[in-house]
Design an enzyme around this catalytic site. Sequence first.
Site, PDB file in Angstrom:
ATOM      1  N   ALA A  30       0.817  -1.211   0.000  1.00  0.00           N
ATOM      2  CA  ALA A  30       0.000   0.000   0.000  1.00  0.00           C
ATOM      3  C   ALA A  30       0.852   1.265   0.000  1.00  0.00           C
ATOM      4  O   ALA A  30       0.494   2.260   0.613  1.00  0.00           O
ATOM      5  CB  ALA A  30      -0.947   0.002   1.196  1.00  0.00           C
ATOM      6  N   HIS A 149       4.359   5.443   2.222  1.00  0.00           N
ATOM      7  CA  HIS A 149       3.212   4.582   2.519  1.00  0.00           C
ATOM      8  C   HIS A 149       1.919   5.381   2.459  1.00  0.00           C
ATOM      9  O   HIS A 149       1.838   6.520   2.912  1.00  0.00           O
ATOM     10  CB  HIS A 149       3.354   3.958   3.908  1.00  0.00           C
ATOM     11  CG  HIS A 149       2.566   2.697   4.056  1.00  0.00           C
ATOM     12  ND1 HIS A 149       1.184   2.691   4.166  1.00  0.00           N
ATOM     13  CD2 HIS A 149       2.955   1.389   4.084  1.00  0.00           C
ATOM     14  CE1 HIS A 149       0.763   1.442   4.264  1.00  0.00           C
ATOM     15  NE2 HIS A 149       1.809   0.628   4.218  1.00  0.00           N
ATOM     16  N   HIS A 150       0.878   4.758   1.881  1.00  0.00           N
ATOM     17  CA  HIS A 150      -0.416   5.426   1.733  1.00  0.00           C
ATOM     18  C   HIS A 150      -1.070   5.702   3.088  1.00  0.00           C
ATOM     19  O   HIS A 150      -1.937   6.586   3.201  1.00  0.00           O
ATOM     20  CB  HIS A 150      -1.353   4.563   0.882  1.00  0.00           C
ATOM     21  CG  HIS A 150      -2.212   5.360  -0.054  1.00  0.00           C
ATOM     22  ND1 HIS A 150      -2.766   6.577   0.286  1.00  0.00           N
ATOM     23  CD2 HIS A 150      -2.626   5.120  -1.321  1.00  0.00           C
ATOM     24  CE1 HIS A 150      -3.482   7.042  -0.729  1.00  0.00           C
ATOM     25  NE2 HIS A 150      -3.399   6.190  -1.716  1.00  0.00           N
ATOM     26  N   ALA A 151      -0.696   4.997   4.129  1.00  0.00           N
ATOM     27  CA  ALA A 151      -1.226   5.282   5.469  1.00  0.00           C
ATOM     28  C   ALA A 151      -0.794   6.658   5.950  1.00  0.00           C
ATOM     29  O   ALA A 151      -1.439   7.255   6.816  1.00  0.00           O
ATOM     30  CB  ALA A 151      -0.765   4.213   6.460  1.00  0.00           C
ATOM     31  N   ASN A 335      -5.478  10.505   5.004  1.00  0.00           N
ATOM     32  CA  ASN A 335      -6.230  10.195   3.795  1.00  0.00           C
ATOM     33  C   ASN A 335      -7.636  10.766   3.863  1.00  0.00           C
ATOM     34  O   ASN A 335      -8.488  10.278   4.599  1.00  0.00           O
ATOM     35  CB  ASN A 335      -6.293   8.673   3.593  1.00  0.00           C
ATOM     36  CG  ASN A 335      -4.969   8.110   3.147  1.00  0.00           C
ATOM     37  OD1 ASN A 335      -4.646   8.100   1.967  1.00  0.00           O
ATOM     38  ND2 ASN A 335      -4.168   7.666   4.109  1.00  0.00           N
TER      39      ASN A 335
END
Length: 496
Positions: A30, A149-151, A335
């Site tokens: 991710a 990281h998308h987090a 996000n």
Amino acid sequence: MKDELTGPDMSQLTTVDATFLNAETGANHAHIAGLGIVDASSCPGGRLTPALVADLVRRRAHLAARPLRQRLVQVPLGLDHPYWEDDPGFAPERHISEIELPAPGTERQLADTVGRLHEQPLDRSRPLWEMVIVHGLEGGRTAVYVKVHHAAIDGVMAAETLAALLDLSPEPREVPDDDGTETRAPGAVQMLGTGLLKAALHPVRTAVSMARTAPHLDEIPGIASLPGIGVMSAFMHGALRRPELPPVPRPSAPPTSFNLPIGRRRAVACGELPLDAVKEIRGALGGSVNDVVMALCATALRQWLDKRGELEDGPLVAGVPVSLRRDGGSGEGANQVSVMTAPLAVHVADPARRYAAVRADMDAVKRRFVASSGSWLHEISAMVPAPLAGAVVRFALQAAPSFSLRPINLIVSNVPGPQFPLYLCGARLLAYHPISVITDVSGGLNITVFSYDGKLDVGVVACRDLVPEPSEVIDHLVDALDELLALSRETAAAPT
């Protein structure tokens, strides 16, 4: 109800942020990335080095906040979502490395190298990013691969992070000093207490999320195509006395060879399209730049599928990420994003009719999205208790291909960027290609476009086992642009 029950100096992952962590398996990663191409001749010594970039990051990390210097802190027993805190041992040098392409340093060699880099997960014990400087690219150029990281970041925050590190001229600008403020996670006792309180309140939270989601079931990928969902959503809107929303197409995602379980390997391809040509098409045929991008993707995928005998009599279904940030605000969590599902008219043979179909479909889904909350992803994520979230998300990823559940066929994203040159440590940024995410659920192919300095820089990432040559997609996009240009010029020349 907020995801955080913490003070202003504490930062906890939201349910959506945590989903990106929980979704990772051996094959599903991710992180998102970008591949910058720079002319490093104006750098000291004519070379962009890790030491040079590390010094820049050290001086400007406070401008980019979380992605660069904060690490994860896990809650004991996994009772709640993790927190962010500043890494006391933060050292940019640990995140930056360099490699040299073997001669002659072709674009294909670079793409293969980036594919291998994109296969590797990030180390969760430190801030969730890394950078690799790639020397030896033909034409005397240097590539810079940056992975986050998308987090920790979404598209808007990625742009903010780039802005923190890049300059408007070869001469670096003056930036304000770090004020010394540090973010610290709460202690273990406080984290446990907060987690227990959230667990006690979770049934109420779930009921609220279910009530908020029910009227918007026909926006959720996969669910939207089920029989009766449209009627149920319309009924809920009527029962709640909400304004009637415009109808949207509800196609089912057809089977393709890139909608199978993905493997660990990645294949990457990059290309560029002239923005002036895209604007010419928009001017002659109507719509927006995004409509043109979607139509180009529809044509390119039509060619790709037709070559393999996979073209069906219906559209593909594309997931289109949309930012939920308002007025540039950061909001809660890293996000603030949702996804629109849009038909992609690959089944329409005539270019003019295909373009018209894409425009009409995008108009319908955008009007519906604007009229609704767009928060279904947040609400669904909030329904799963934090201790169970990891197992539930990973099970869903593994089970979807087994049951042939295809909510969408692929992700297509168009990210607007600056239309002027930028510089990294004095090196001019010539291009910036986004390299995004693929999963078992979203499909083994992702097309992301970033507009920069008069071009559309395209990044295609795919599962190498399913789409071993994503450069074909780039070639088909070029062909699609030529086709639409010819159509737009015929339209402009036709008598009115």
